[in-house]
Motif scaffolding. Structure first.
Motif, PDB file in Angstrom:
ATOM      1  N   MET A 383       0.818  -1.212   0.000  1.00  0.00           N
ATOM      2  CA  MET A 383       0.000   0.000   0.000  1.00  0.00           C
ATOM      3  C   MET A 383       0.849   1.257   0.000  1.00  0.00           C
ATOM      4  O   MET A 383       2.045   1.239   0.321  1.00  0.00           O
ATOM      5  CB  MET A 383      -0.948   0.008   1.200  1.00  0.00           C
ATOM      6  CG  MET A 383      -0.276   0.067   2.557  1.00  0.00           C
ATOM      7  SD  MET A 383      -1.518   0.035   3.884  1.00  0.00           S
ATOM      8  CE  MET A 383      -0.466   0.199   5.325  1.00  0.00           C
ATOM      9  N   VAL A 385       0.672   5.143   1.589  1.00  0.00           N
ATOM     10  CA  VAL A 385       0.030   6.049   2.540  1.00  0.00           C
ATOM     11  C   VAL A 385       0.273   7.468   2.027  1.00  0.00           C
ATOM     12  O   VAL A 385       1.408   7.951   2.018  1.00  0.00           O
ATOM     13  CB  VAL A 385       0.607   5.879   3.961  1.00  0.00           C
ATOM     14  CG1 VAL A 385      -0.089   6.833   4.925  1.00  0.00           C
ATOM     15  CG2 VAL A 385       0.454   4.432   4.434  1.00  0.00           C
ATOM     16  N   LEU A 444      -1.664   5.105  12.098  1.00  0.00           N
ATOM     17  CA  LEU A 444      -2.854   4.833  11.292  1.00  0.00           C
ATOM     18  C   LEU A 444      -4.053   4.457  12.156  1.00  0.00           C
ATOM     19  O   LEU A 444      -5.200   4.638  11.742  1.00  0.00           O
ATOM     20  CB  LEU A 444      -2.562   3.730  10.270  1.00  0.00           C
ATOM     21  CG  LEU A 444      -1.514   4.085   9.203  1.00  0.00           C
ATOM     22  CD1 LEU A 444      -1.326   2.927   8.236  1.00  0.00           C
ATOM     23  CD2 LEU A 444      -1.901   5.352   8.447  1.00  0.00           C
ATOM     24  N   ILE A 452      -5.233   6.119   1.603  1.00  0.00           N
ATOM     25  CA  ILE A 452      -4.442   4.884   1.578  1.00  0.00           C
ATOM     26  C   ILE A 452      -4.792   4.157   0.290  1.00  0.00           C
ATOM     27  O   ILE A 452      -5.965   3.887   0.010  1.00  0.00           O
ATOM     28  CB  ILE A 452      -4.733   3.988   2.795  1.00  0.00           C
ATOM     29  CG1 ILE A 452      -4.197   4.659   4.070  1.00  0.00           C
ATOM     30  CG2 ILE A 452      -4.100   2.610   2.624  1.00  0.00           C
ATOM     31  CD1 ILE A 452      -4.449   3.886   5.339  1.00  0.00           C
ATOM     32  N   ASN A 454      -4.356   0.802  -1.785  1.00  0.00           N
ATOM     33  CA  ASN A 454      -3.936  -0.599  -1.759  1.00  0.00           C
ATOM     34  C   ASN A 454      -3.414  -0.984  -3.136  1.00  0.00           C
ATOM     35  O   ASN A 454      -4.091  -0.784  -4.151  1.00  0.00           O
ATOM     36  CB  ASN A 454      -5.106  -1.496  -1.358  1.00  0.00           C
ATOM     37  CG  ASN A 454      -5.486  -1.305   0.097  1.00  0.00           C
ATOM     38  OD1 ASN A 454      -4.630  -1.353   0.973  1.00  0.00           O
ATOM     39  ND2 ASN A 454      -6.763  -1.070   0.364  1.00  0.00           N
TER      40      ASN A 454
END
Length: 461
Positions: A383, A385, A444, A452, A454
């Motif tokens: 992922m 951020v 988080l 976020i 993925n």
């Protein structure tokens, strides 16, 4: 003639310099009588800590229609004009007021007198100098304890008594403290003036250029002011040795925390000794019991095990497990909160479906644990951020691959980063250790980021 502003402030509680005022009371006192007074509830525009609600009785509902600080700021300035601030633990009240005015961009600077310090000098050998116990021992009436008006009125009566006892006025004069910023050495004032009011990491250097302290803050200028005005032992040593401060803006508080952690371990600054070791001491692990139920368990940090979540201390871990148990309707016995050979406490009040005594199907219970794991563990996550950058047209990005922290970077909003190779080129590689994992997971859990994203697991980028 000296004029005093006797005040008391109630706050939301919370992190240092992130508190907000919930109530304020001020009595303008000319040494003989009250010449003006002001009191008001204040909407702090932030959460009130539960223990504060219990202590003061002030809750969010009471403050819903109360004025915000900027709406009472002018009145506070008027009533304290040309006054010495007097409070029981004046450093706290002055700091809170100064912080609120700093948020408005107004320089609120006052001389202060602390009735705790004065009482210790003029009324020595008393068993306690907390306001409640002190005024009770002196026969001073105190109504509405832990409410601003009641505490301020009691402080005023105490101050009158102290003025009468100090016949020479020497102690009162000696104990008047000027605003800390006014007393700073020029070199420290210059460092504060040069610092940005932005988020990032700062480095304090000695005369040889060596880094003696590394810190991070959402407001570097404000944090340096705290370092240079605090009078604890460590701060005083730093103030003596520091000759310059460099800094690196990050925009993102999460990146600032990650960078601070890595830089401290790499540079080992003299005054960061406490942070050189691991910053978490407990973790949440999982096992399967003899019936096949998934058990969650708080454990001491163990680098040999892959934790689900990590925590700074046991209290934080236990509070988190209580929330998890409630949110996912788990069994207190299977999350280690209720040690028993029989049914757990929650089963007795019909909040547990009976996994503790085998009534709930293993598959059904484990499915809820799995939901928790999917949402909270990024052991195998890919992922990005995305959060604020250093400028309004910039974003920060943190890359996680297979649950490993790879590094961070920044990109301009005018460019879409879709190509994995371009993404890799903007990422500054960072060390993936358990502290980095802890910082990311904790952040988080507590805070929102802009986004976020993925990433597909196959192929991994």
């Amino acid at each position: 003639m000296r004029v005093y502003a006797i005040l008391d402030i109630e706050t939301t509680g919370g992190k240092y310099n992130e508190e907000g005022i919930t109530e304020i009371a001020i009595y303008r006192f000319d040494g003989q009588r009250i010449v003006d007074q002001f009191s008001s509830l204040v909407n702090p525009e932030r959460k009130i800590q539960p223990f504060v609600v219990n202590l003061t009785g002030i809750n969010t509902e009471m403050l819903r229609n109360a004025p915000k600080f900027y709406e009472v700021a002018k009145r506070i300035i008027e009533i304290t004009e040309d006054c010495i601030l007097v409070a029981h633990n004046a450093q706290f009240d002055n700091r809170i007021l100064t912080t609120e005015f700093d948020r408005l961009g107004y320089p609120f600077e006052k001389e202060t007198l602390c009735t705790v310090e004065l009482s210790k000098k003029l009324l020595p050998d008393l068993p306690s100098y907390s306001l409640g116990k002190l005024v009770r021992s002196l026969g001073i009436p105190l109504s509405d304890r832990h409410r601003a008006q009641g505490d301020a009125k009691a402080t005023l009566t105490l101050f009158k008594m102290l003025l009468a006892k100090d016949t020479s006025k020497e102690i009162i004069t000696k104990h008047v403290r000027k605003d800390p910023k006014r007393q700073l050495e020029p070199k420290l004032l210059d460092m504060i003036a040069a610092a940005p009011s932005t988020t990032g990491v700062y480095y304090m250097h000695n005369a040889e250029g060596d880094i003696i302290y590394i810190g991070k803050s959402r407001n570097i200028k404000k944090r340096l002011t705290q370092h240079f005005t605090n009078d604890n032992r460590k701060s005083k040593k730093i103030q003596l040795e520091v000759t310059s401060v460099s800094f690196e803006e990050t925009g993102s508080d999460l990146i600032a925390q990650l960078k601070e952690s890595e830089e401290i371990k790499h540079n080992k600054p003299l005054f960061n000794r406490a942070l050189r070791k691991s910053i978490y001491s407990y973790q949440l692990g999982m096992s399967i019991d003899e019936k096949g139920y998934r058990q969650l368990k708080i454990e001491k940090a163990d680098s040999r095990k892959q934790p689900i979540l990590t925590f700074t201390n046991y209290q934080q871990a236990k509070a988190a497990v209580y929330r998890i148990t409630e949110e996912y309707q788990l069994c207190q016995k299977l999350t280690g909160l209720h040690k028993t050979q029989h049914s757990c406490f929650s089963y007795g009040i019909k909040e547990c479906q009976g996994a503790c005594i085998g009534e709930e199907a293993v598959e059904a219970y484990n499915a809820r644990v799995h939901t928790f794991l999917e949402k909270n563990s990024y052991k195998n996550s890919h992922m990005l951020v995305i959060d604020k950058g250093r400028d309004v047209d910039e974003r920060s990005v943190i890359l996680i691959e297979n649950g490993n922290y790879k590094g961070f970077g920044f990109y301009n909003l005018n460019y879409q980063i879709n190509n994995p190779e371009i993404l890799r080129s903007i990422i500054s590689p960072m060390k993936n250790d358990r502290d980095a994992q802890h910082i990311i997971q904790s952040y988080l859990r507590k805070y929102k980021v802009l986004k976020i994203v993925n990433l597909p697991k196959e192929p991994a980028i």
